[in-house]
Design an enzyme around this catalytic site. Structure first.
Site, PDB file in Angstrom:
ATOM      1  N   GLU A  32      15.912  28.568 -20.212  1.00  0.00           N
ATOM      2  CA  GLU A  32      17.306  28.258 -20.664  1.00  0.00           C
ATOM      3  C   GLU A  32      17.863  27.801 -22.409  1.00  0.00           C
ATOM      4  OE1 GLU A  32      18.463  24.635 -18.537  1.00  0.00           O
ATOM      5  OE2 GLU A  32      20.415  25.668 -18.056  1.00  0.00           O
ATOM      6  N   HIS A 138      26.147  19.489 -10.475  1.00  0.00           N
ATOM      7  CA  HIS A 138      25.495  18.428 -10.571  1.00  0.00           C
ATOM      8  C   HIS A 138      25.816  17.219 -10.304  1.00  0.00           C
ATOM      9  CE1 HIS A 138      24.744  21.734 -13.160  1.00  0.00           C
ATOM     10  NE2 HIS A 138      23.823  21.645 -13.337  1.00  0.00           N
ATOM     11  N   LYS A 164      23.772  27.275  -8.218  1.00  0.00           N
ATOM     12  CA  LYS A 164      22.081  25.741  -8.448  1.00  0.00           C
ATOM     13  C   LYS A 164      22.987  24.637  -8.046  1.00  0.00           C
ATOM     14  CE  LYS A 164      20.773  23.128 -12.465  1.00  0.00           C
ATOM     15  NZ  LYS A 164      20.933  22.776 -13.931  1.00  0.00           N
ATOM     16  N   THR A 313      -1.486   4.202  -0.679  1.00  0.00           N
ATOM     17  CA  THR A 313      -2.123   2.949  -0.372  1.00  0.00           C
ATOM     18  C   THR A 313      -0.553   2.015  -1.261  1.00  0.00           C
ATOM     19  OG1 THR A 313      -3.011   2.671  -2.561  1.00  0.00           O
ATOM     20  CG2 THR A 313      -1.130   4.426  -2.875  1.00  0.00           C
ATOM     21  N   LYS A 317      -1.075   0.309   3.588  1.00  0.00           N
ATOM     22  CA  LYS A 317      -1.917   0.920   4.365  1.00  0.00           C
ATOM     23  C   LYS A 317      -1.491   0.397   5.767  1.00  0.00           C
ATOM     24  CE  LYS A 317      -4.894   1.137   0.551  1.00  0.00           C
ATOM     25  NZ  LYS A 317      -6.035   0.889  -0.276  1.00  0.00           N
ATOM     26  N   ASP A 357     -11.714   3.488   2.904  1.00  0.00           N
ATOM     27  CA  ASP A 357     -11.827   2.689   1.610  1.00  0.00           C
ATOM     28  C   ASP A 357     -12.913   2.271   2.021  1.00  0.00           C
ATOM     29  OD1 ASP A 357      -9.889   2.522  -0.188  1.00  0.00           O
ATOM     30  OD2 ASP A 357      -8.223   1.769   0.880  1.00  0.00           O
ATOM     31  N   ARG A 409      -7.129 -18.931   3.035  1.00  0.00           N
ATOM     32  CA  ARG A 409      -7.016 -17.240   2.903  1.00  0.00           C
ATOM     33  C   ARG A 409      -9.197 -16.675   3.387  1.00  0.00           C
ATOM     34  NH1 ARG A 409      -3.198 -13.260  -0.393  1.00  0.00           N
ATOM     35  NH2 ARG A 409      -4.213 -12.483   1.187  1.00  0.00           N
TER      36      ARG A 409
HETATM   37  P1  NAP Z   1      -4.379  -8.257  -2.830  1.00  0.00           P
HETATM   38  O1  NAP Z   1      -4.311  -7.873  -1.276  1.00  0.00           O
HETATM   39  O2  NAP Z   1      -2.653  -8.871  -3.537  1.00  0.00           O
HETATM   40  O3  NAP Z   1      -5.666  -9.116  -2.822  1.00  0.00           O
HETATM   41  C1  NAP Z   1      -5.692  -9.643  -4.148  1.00  0.00           C
HETATM   42  C2  NAP Z   1      -6.745 -10.996  -4.171  1.00  0.00           C
HETATM   43  O4  NAP Z   1      -6.889 -11.465  -5.278  1.00  0.00           O
HETATM   44  C3  NAP Z   1      -6.485 -12.556  -3.318  1.00  0.00           C
HETATM   45  O5  NAP Z   1      -7.604 -13.338  -2.491  1.00  0.00           O
HETATM   46  C4  NAP Z   1      -5.852 -13.292  -4.458  1.00  0.00           C
HETATM   47  O6  NAP Z   1      -6.405 -14.714  -4.260  1.00  0.00           O
HETATM   48  C5  NAP Z   1      -6.976 -12.501  -5.523  1.00  0.00           C
HETATM   49  N1  NAP Z   1      -5.949 -12.797  -6.676  1.00  0.00           N
HETATM   50  C6  NAP Z   1      -5.041 -12.874  -7.155  1.00  0.00           C
HETATM   51  N2  NAP Z   1      -5.311 -13.165  -8.894  1.00  0.00           N
HETATM   52  C7  NAP Z   1      -5.848 -13.697  -8.629  1.00  0.00           C
HETATM   53  C8  NAP Z   1      -6.654 -14.909 -10.192  1.00  0.00           C
HETATM   54  N3  NAP Z   1      -5.124 -14.511 -10.937  1.00  0.00           N
HETATM   55  N4  NAP Z   1      -7.737 -15.369  -9.768  1.00  0.00           N
HETATM   56  C9  NAP Z   1      -7.866 -15.303  -8.961  1.00  0.00           C
HETATM   57  N5  NAP Z   1      -8.196 -14.544  -7.445  1.00  0.00           N
HETATM   58  C10 NAP Z   1      -6.852 -13.716  -7.892  1.00  0.00           C
HETATM   59  O7  NAP Z   1      -5.518  -7.089  -3.295  1.00  0.00           O
HETATM   60  P2  NAP Z   1      -5.684  -5.768  -2.385  1.00  0.00           P
HETATM   61  O8  NAP Z   1      -4.936  -4.557  -2.101  1.00  0.00           O
HETATM   62  O9  NAP Z   1      -6.893  -6.701  -2.203  1.00  0.00           O
HETATM   63  O10 NAP Z   1      -6.511  -5.072  -4.295  1.00  0.00           O
HETATM   64  C11 NAP Z   1      -7.472  -6.103  -5.086  1.00  0.00           C
HETATM   65  C12 NAP Z   1      -8.101  -5.376  -5.970  1.00  0.00           C
HETATM   66  O11 NAP Z   1      -8.962  -3.997  -5.555  1.00  0.00           O
HETATM   67  C13 NAP Z   1      -7.229  -4.463  -6.892  1.00  0.00           C
HETATM   68  O12 NAP Z   1      -6.505  -4.809  -7.798  1.00  0.00           O
HETATM   69  C14 NAP Z   1      -7.619  -3.286  -7.522  1.00  0.00           C
HETATM   70  O13 NAP Z   1      -8.056  -2.737  -8.917  1.00  0.00           O
HETATM   71  C15 NAP Z   1      -8.767  -2.733  -6.111  1.00  0.00           C
HETATM   72  N6  NAP Z   1      -9.006  -1.800  -5.275  1.00  0.00           N
HETATM   73  C16 NAP Z   1      -9.525  -0.890  -6.018  1.00  0.00           C
HETATM   74  C17 NAP Z   1      -9.691   0.496  -5.030  1.00  0.00           C
HETATM   75  C18 NAP Z   1     -10.981   1.360  -5.301  1.00  0.00           C
HETATM   76  O14 NAP Z   1     -10.449   2.645  -4.428  1.00  0.00           O
HETATM   77  N7  NAP Z   1     -11.767   1.177  -6.336  1.00  0.00           N
HETATM   78  C19 NAP Z   1      -9.308   0.755  -4.162  1.00  0.00           C
HETATM   79  C20 NAP Z   1      -7.854  -0.006  -3.553  1.00  0.00           C
HETATM   80  C21 NAP Z   1      -8.188  -1.212  -4.330  1.00  0.00           C
HETATM   81  P3  NAP Z   1      -4.690 -15.143  -3.768  1.00  0.00           P
HETATM   82  O15 NAP Z   1      -5.393 -15.043  -2.049  1.00  0.00           O
HETATM   83  O16 NAP Z   1      -5.204 -16.337  -3.259  1.00  0.00           O
HETATM   84  O17 NAP Z   1      -3.869 -15.298  -3.793  1.00  0.00           O
END
Ligand code: NAP
Length: 543
Positions: A32, A138, A164, A313, A317, A357, A409
């Site tokens: 186009e 549009h 369209k 994700t 979840k 997971d 927690r």
């Molecule tokens: P979430 O539910 O937000 O939990 C995050 C945890 O990290 C909480 O317990 C939090 O503590 C703690 N946290 C956050 N910031 C912090 C800091 N600055 N210092 C110390 N602790 C801290 O997250 P989630 O879903 O569990 O995911 C966590 C990580 O898993 C993600 O960042 C991701 O990279 C990874 N992940 C990997 C896969 C894989 O397939 N490999 C899949 C999913 C996720 P508080 O309780 O004190 O807030």
């Protein structure tokens, strides 16, 4: 067949023809030429001649469009000048295949309408070689509230060979209405959603018999928000393989634009030995429960979408398990106990949800440690991933200590996992976060976002490099963060000759398990791992 059309915003005829040649090489069917910039009605013949040259020298069949700024284009001259261009294109010996003009322009004047009718092919037209008319509408803000009325007016225009409709989609659900319009069309139709929610309508146009879809040559050259590139359409989504029976899968989350899941699942569907008639899309759903529920049920219930499953994700979840309970869908026992699921799949008996997971994390660690029973493992964090990892490890008989910045927690997580334990013989306790680096554990699993690119603390590690010497010799360090592949924690562990497990391994294992649930066959050996690592090394995509 749905045509693949590359729009070219035309500054000069030479540049536009070069771009069209490239579009042909990349596999486009049509281009186009958007001549809003090239055509300067005031200069008269010169710019009309440039537009005629585009039509006569085009390496591909073409649409010529001079879009007004009222409908998202750049032409701000009077209608008469634009109509003069279309009249010239209508009578030239080498006309474009199509001219595009807006319904709103025809609505403004019976005279304009008459002139456009004379320029295009239609049932009452005498000359054969004229271009055909694409009549367009549009809305860059939303689904027009008077969409059905306006469509009725477009249908009444017998000189229009193609209708369209393009509007900004504000939810995935808007795409379903676009699909319904295509299903009910009485002539060739283009129905596309603009914006990130509309990508689905662009990719699935062949499933619903859309006349064409637009794809840009380069991300910087999109002519409407949300337009994919031709490389994405061809290589990532396998556009040419999509047809009426194609099953639709996707990754539901917020945000999902940079998810690696479309890369691995689409490649898996088309791998030798699998060859599934299926496509996998990013499916953005805003964080609120109401959005999640309404959108997912609409996708599941659409009679022609063949929606067959999804990866789910953050932040949905837990929502998936809640919806499964409400709708009486089958829930695998692990997902039920964790209270979160990352997989939705349509089975012969209805919908079913699962958590891949947790086993992916346990398998990743088991590969590095040999076995998990009675091993002492530190889980760092108390969020959703920590819950899944801790549950899987306790199921395998490990002794888990939960270290979290917020002690309450950690204690709540330990108590919940203990209460729902499956009888695998494992144990779980909460431990003080400040004692983490002195813990006499055999493995340390980071389930916080520390070290994650784009996260709250990309340069930090739950175990600082200076503390790594206090980690027991021979310990395994597992970082669930996978972007980057080499997090500060992984780097420090490698410096101290510790065994590492990176987050990509867990990502790949959970995706492979989903693929088996989606297709009934194993993911091609090594494919997901190779693609994931190549992409993470190359571009730093988000999880
Ligand atoms: P979430 O539910 O937000 O939990 C995050 C945890 O990290 C909480 O317990 C939090 O503590 C703690 N946290 C956050 N910031 C912090 C800091 N600055 N210092 C110390 N602790 C801290 O997250 P989630 O879903 O569990 O995911 C966590 C990580 O898993 C993600 O960042 C991701 O990279 C990874 N992940 C990997 C896969 C894989 O397939 N490999 C899949 C999913 C996720 P508080 O309780 O004190 O807030």
């Amino acid at each position: 067949m749905t045509l693949l059309c590359v729009p070219i915003l035309t500054d000069t005829a030479d540049a536009a023809l070069r771009a069209a040649a490239l579009a042909k090489i990349k596999g486009a069917d049509l281009v186009e030429y958007r001549v809003d910039r090239l055509f300067d009605g005031a200069s008269g013949g010169e710019s009309i001649a440039a537009c005629l040259r585009l039509a006569s020298d085009s390496p591909l069949p073409c649409i010529v469009t001079c879009r007004t700024n009222r409908e998202g284009g750049e032409f701000d001259g009077p209608d008469d000048e634009r109509v003069a261009l279309y009249e010239a294109l209508g009578v030239t010996d080498h006309p474009p295949r199509y001219l595009d003009i807006e319904q709103s322009t025809l609505d403004r004047s019976a005279n304009l309408r008459q002139k456009i009718r004379l320029a295009v092919q239609h049932p009452g037209q005498l000359r054969e070689s004229r271009p055909s008319l694409i009549l367009s509408m549009h809305d860059f803000d939303r689904r027009p509230p008077d969409l059905i009325r306006r469509l009725g007016a477009m249908h009444a225009e017998d000189s229009a060979a193609v209708l369209k409709i393009a509007f900004r989609t504000r939810s995935l659900r808007d795409n379903l209405e676009l699909f319904d319009l295509l299903i009910e069309r009485d002539r060739p139709m283009i129905a596309l959603g603009m914006g990130e929610f509309g990508l689905m309508s662009r990719i699935l146009a062949p499933k619903f018999g859309g006349f064409l879809t637009f794809a840009s040559l380069h991300p910087s050259e999109v002519t409407a928000p949300g337009q994919p590139t031709i490389d994405e359409l061809m290589d990532l989504y396998r556009f040419r393989a999509i047809g009426p029976a194609t099953r639709v899968y996707g990754v539901i989350g917020w945000p999902v634009a940079h998810s690696l899941s479309p890369l691995v699942h689409n490649a898996g569907f088309h791998a030798p030995g699998v060859e599934a008639d299926a496509v996998y899309l990013p499916l953005p759903i805003p964080p609120e429960w109401e959005h999640f529920k309404a959108t997912l049920l609409a996708l599941c219930d659409h009679p022609r979408l063949d929606f067959s499953g999804a990866s789910v994700t953050l932040p949905h979840k837990e929502h998936l398990v809640r919806l499964a309970r409400e709708e009486n869908w089958a829930i695998d026992p692990l997902a039920e106990r964790i209270g979160a699921a990352n997989t939705l799949v349509r089975t012969a008996d209805g919908w079913s949800v699962a958590n891949t997971d947790a086993p992916a994390a346990a398998e990743s660690l088991q590969r590095a440690m040999g076995w998990l029973k009675d091993r002492r493992i530190a889980v760092i964090g108390a969020g959703g991933v920590a819950r899944a990892v801790a549950t899987a490890l306790v199921d395998k008989g490990a002794t888990v200590a939960v270290y979290n910045r917020t002690k309450d927690r950690a204690e709540a997580l330990a108590a919940e996992v203990r209460a729902s334990a499956s009888g695998g013989g494992g144990k779980i306790v909460a431990a003080p976060y400040e004692k983490l680096c002195g813990a006499c554990c055999e493995a340390f699993v980071n389930c916080t976002p520390l070290g994650m690119s784009g996260g709250p603390a990309p340069d930090e590690s739950p175990i600082p490099a200076s503390e790594m010497e206090n980690i027991p010799h021979g310990a395994v360090i597992f970082d669930t963060v996978y972007n980057p592949l080499r997090t500060p924690l992984i780097e420090a562990a490698l410096d101290h000759n510790l065994t590492i497990v990176d987050g990509a391994e867990m990502f790949v294992r959970q995706a492979e398990a989903q693929f088996k649930l989606f297709t009934g066959v194993e993911a091609p050996n090594g494919l997901f791992d190779r693609l994931t690592r190549e992409r993470l090394r190359g571009s730093g995509s988000m999880p």
